[in-house]
Design an enzyme around this catalytic site. Structure first.
Site, PDB file in Angstrom:
ATOM      1  N   HIS A  99      87.567 -31.866  82.277  1.00  0.00           N
ATOM      2  CA  HIS A  99      87.385 -31.056  81.072  1.00  0.00           C
ATOM      3  C   HIS A  99      88.332 -31.531  79.985  1.00  0.00           C
ATOM      4  CE1 HIS A  99      91.025 -28.460  81.568  1.00  0.00           C
ATOM      5  NE2 HIS A  99      90.803 -28.612  82.858  1.00  0.00           N
ATOM      6  N   ASP A 101      89.033 -29.492  77.148  1.00  0.00           N
ATOM      7  CA  ASP A 101      89.669 -28.381  76.437  1.00  0.00           C
ATOM      8  C   ASP A 101      90.986 -28.044  77.116  1.00  0.00           C
ATOM      9  OD1 ASP A 101      88.261 -27.345  78.716  1.00  0.00           O
ATOM     10  OD2 ASP A 101      88.439 -25.327  77.904  1.00  0.00           O
ATOM     11  N   GLU A 167      86.177 -25.224  80.052  1.00  0.00           N
ATOM     12  CA  GLU A 167      86.712 -24.912  81.379  1.00  0.00           C
ATOM     13  C   GLU A 167      87.770 -23.828  81.323  1.00  0.00           C
ATOM     14  OE1 GLU A 167      89.111 -25.097  85.027  1.00  0.00           O
ATOM     15  OE2 GLU A 167      89.779 -25.408  82.972  1.00  0.00           O
ATOM     16  N   GLU A 168      88.600 -23.857  80.281  1.00  0.00           N
ATOM     17  CA  GLU A 168      89.682 -22.880  80.162  1.00  0.00           C
ATOM     18  C   GLU A 168      89.201 -21.544  79.610  1.00  0.00           C
ATOM     19  OE1 GLU A 168      92.187 -23.575  81.623  1.00  0.00           O
ATOM     20  OE2 GLU A 168      92.878 -25.625  81.344  1.00  0.00           O
ATOM     21  N   ASP A 196      91.275 -32.364  88.834  1.00  0.00           N
ATOM     22  CA  ASP A 196      91.758 -31.225  88.046  1.00  0.00           C
ATOM     23  C   ASP A 196      92.640 -30.323  88.904  1.00  0.00           C
ATOM     24  OD1 ASP A 196      92.035 -29.570  85.826  1.00  0.00           O
ATOM     25  OD2 ASP A 196      90.217 -28.430  86.244  1.00  0.00           O
ATOM     26  N   HIS A 446      99.100 -24.874  82.151  1.00  0.00           N
ATOM     27  CA  HIS A 446      98.937 -23.519  81.603  1.00  0.00           C
ATOM     28  C   HIS A 446     100.258 -22.920  81.139  1.00  0.00           C
ATOM     29  CE1 HIS A 446      94.786 -22.431  83.513  1.00  0.00           C
ATOM     30  NE2 HIS A 446      94.873 -23.717  83.204  1.00  0.00           N
TER      31      HIS A 446
END
EC number: 3.4.13.-
Length: 476
Positions: A99, A101, A167-168, A196, A446
């Site tokens: 991903h 994003d 994805e987020e 990931d 994150h």
């Protein structure tokens, strides 16, 4: 194969600065899918991915997948990027997913450097939002193709690609596309590889064969038509914040115990065989302390720590929207507050049952408050847990590739995070999915100061190169 790989490793080391520059360009694009004002940047990142692969000869396309509701408005979903590199029927075909994003980030959150400027320190740590999650691995695949082209070495497998920009924020639209293309665009895939996830610690590589699922909820409590002065109205009205805190305090104990009735009843029993698996995993309590930056563990030993990270559900409180959060003091009664929390799910939990139990509990607690405020409950998004078999031939390919690059046999582990698309690929394509990590356990995905070690980045590119050569030579 050994001679080709040695040459590839040499060219990867030689082109280190070029590869880091490419990652720096990717990190500089603030492709935050959860911020409606930055949605154009997510599209810009999609264009960047298409451009970089196209330069290397891949056939790329962007698929528009419509609109969705966000902040009260219809917003275009970022395109899903599909690609194909090679179409030789005599070769195996692997579908790779990443991903492009990222999570929100700002200096005000506590970052030591600008999160969208890749910053390399004297220890070779590359700091920047998306460095490890998931732009580093995505750039790693581009770099792996480029290394082959630089040497004129034939890429040993066909690549199918699926890259998303949501994805987020729940991967909206991706599941429908995968199911629609399972017997079309993705039909020739022999297996799926996703990068990931992360190592368990900081020293030993891993292969991931299991993931927890996630159910993300919010609770809205609304009362007055506008914020109120607490000196004038405090003690005379039902306050939304008080109601919300009362509800959220009944969800989980400080020791992690989930208080919602029925949730733990769904969890698969821990068998003696499964319990013994945790005894051989290379992990210490010092690894946890190093990863989180403090000595705050709930359990005193690695075994129970890993079990509660991987095979038991957890409930985490994430924040309250609408409440005063600035510096200084503001004596306001918020008119509307939204509490956000999620449950990480495990075998044999079902998202629909979890949602029902949570809603029943929240509603019951709110009714017991006898408040005149209004309550709204919402399931923002859900994704299922996933378990594979580390005995599959595809995992043997990943094991051999890891041993070749790192000189050590990887641990086979599960992961506490969630990648819902893993389940969708496996169920729709009926093919094995391998999770092949690049980053370390202390990368801080994150979190503030997210990073990817330069050594992991370069060895990750070498790992991808080795993986495709091992894949080409295996006979399932």
């Amino acid at each position: 194969m050994k001679m080709s790989l040695d040459k590839l490793y040499e060219v990867i080391d030689k082109k280190k600065d070029e590869f880091v520059t490419r990652l720096s360009r990717a990190v500089s694009i603030p492709s935050v899918s959860a911020d409606v004002t930055l949605r154009p940047k997510v599209v810009e990142m999609a264009d960047f991915v298409v451009s970089e692969f196209t330069k290397l000869g891949a056939k790329m396309e962007k698929r528009d997948i419509g609109y969705h509701q966000m902040d009260g408005q219809d917003v275009p979903l970022p395109p899903i990027v599909l690609g194909q590199y090679g179409n030789d029927p005599s070769k195996k075909t692997v579908l790779i997913y990443n991903h492009f994003d990222v999570q929100p980030a700002s200096l005000e959150d506590g970052w030591s450097t600008d999160p969208f400027t890749l910053t390399v320190d004297n220890k070779g740590r590359m700091f920047g939002r998306g460095a490890t999650d998931d732009k580093g691995p995505l750039i790693g695949w581009i770099s792996a193709i480029e290394a082959h082209k630089e040497l004129g070495i034939d890429f040993p497998v066909n690549l199918l690609m699926c890259f998303e920009g949501m994805e987020e924020y729940g991967s909206e639209g991706l599941e429908d596309l995968i199911r629609a293309e399972a017997e079309k665009y993705f039909a020739k895939a022999d297996c799926v590889c996703i990068s990931d996830t992360y190592w368990l610690g900081t020293k030993k590589p891993v292969l991931t064969y299991g993931l927890r699922g996630v159910c993300y909820f919010n609770i809205t409590v609304e009362g007055p038509s506008a914020d109120l002065h607490s000196g004038v109205f405090g003690g005379t009205v039902h306050e939304p914040m008080t109601d919300l805190v009362a509800i959220m305090s009944t969800l989980v104990k400080p020791n992690g115990e989930i208080l919602i009735p029925g949730i733990m009843d769904q969890v698969a029993e821990l068998t003696p065989t499964e319990d013994s698996i945790y005894d051989g995993i290379d992990y210490t309590m010092e690894d946890l302390k190093e990863a989180v930056g403090a000595d705050i563990s709930i359990y005193p030993d690695p075994k129970r720590t890993l079990q509660h990270r991987w095979r038991y559900p957890t409930l985490s409180l994430h924040g309250i929207e609408g409440a005063f959060s600035g510096s200084g003091a503001k004596t306001v009664i918020p008119a509307k507050v939204i509490g956000k929390f999620s449950i990480r799910t495990v075998p044999n939990m079902e998202s629909e049952t979890v949602e029902r139990l949570v809603k029943e509990h929240v509603t019951k607690v709110f009714n017991s408050l006898n408040s005149k405020n209004k309550l709204a409950f919402n399931n923002m998004h859900s994704g299922s847990w996933w378990i594979s078999s580390p005995d599959h031939w595809h995992y043997d390919v990943g094991k051999k590739a890891t041993e070749r690059v790192y000189g050590i046999t990887p641990d086979f582990v599960r992961e506490g995070g969630s990648i819902p698309v893993t389940v969708t690929f496996e169920q729709s394509l009926k093919k094995n999915v391998l999770l092949l990590p690049m980053g370390r356990g202390d990368d801080g995905a994150h979190s503030i100061n997210e990073k990817l070690d330069l050594d992991n980045f370069l060895k990750g590119i070498k790992l991808f190169c080795t993986y495709v050569h091992e894949l080409a030579s295996v006979s399932p």
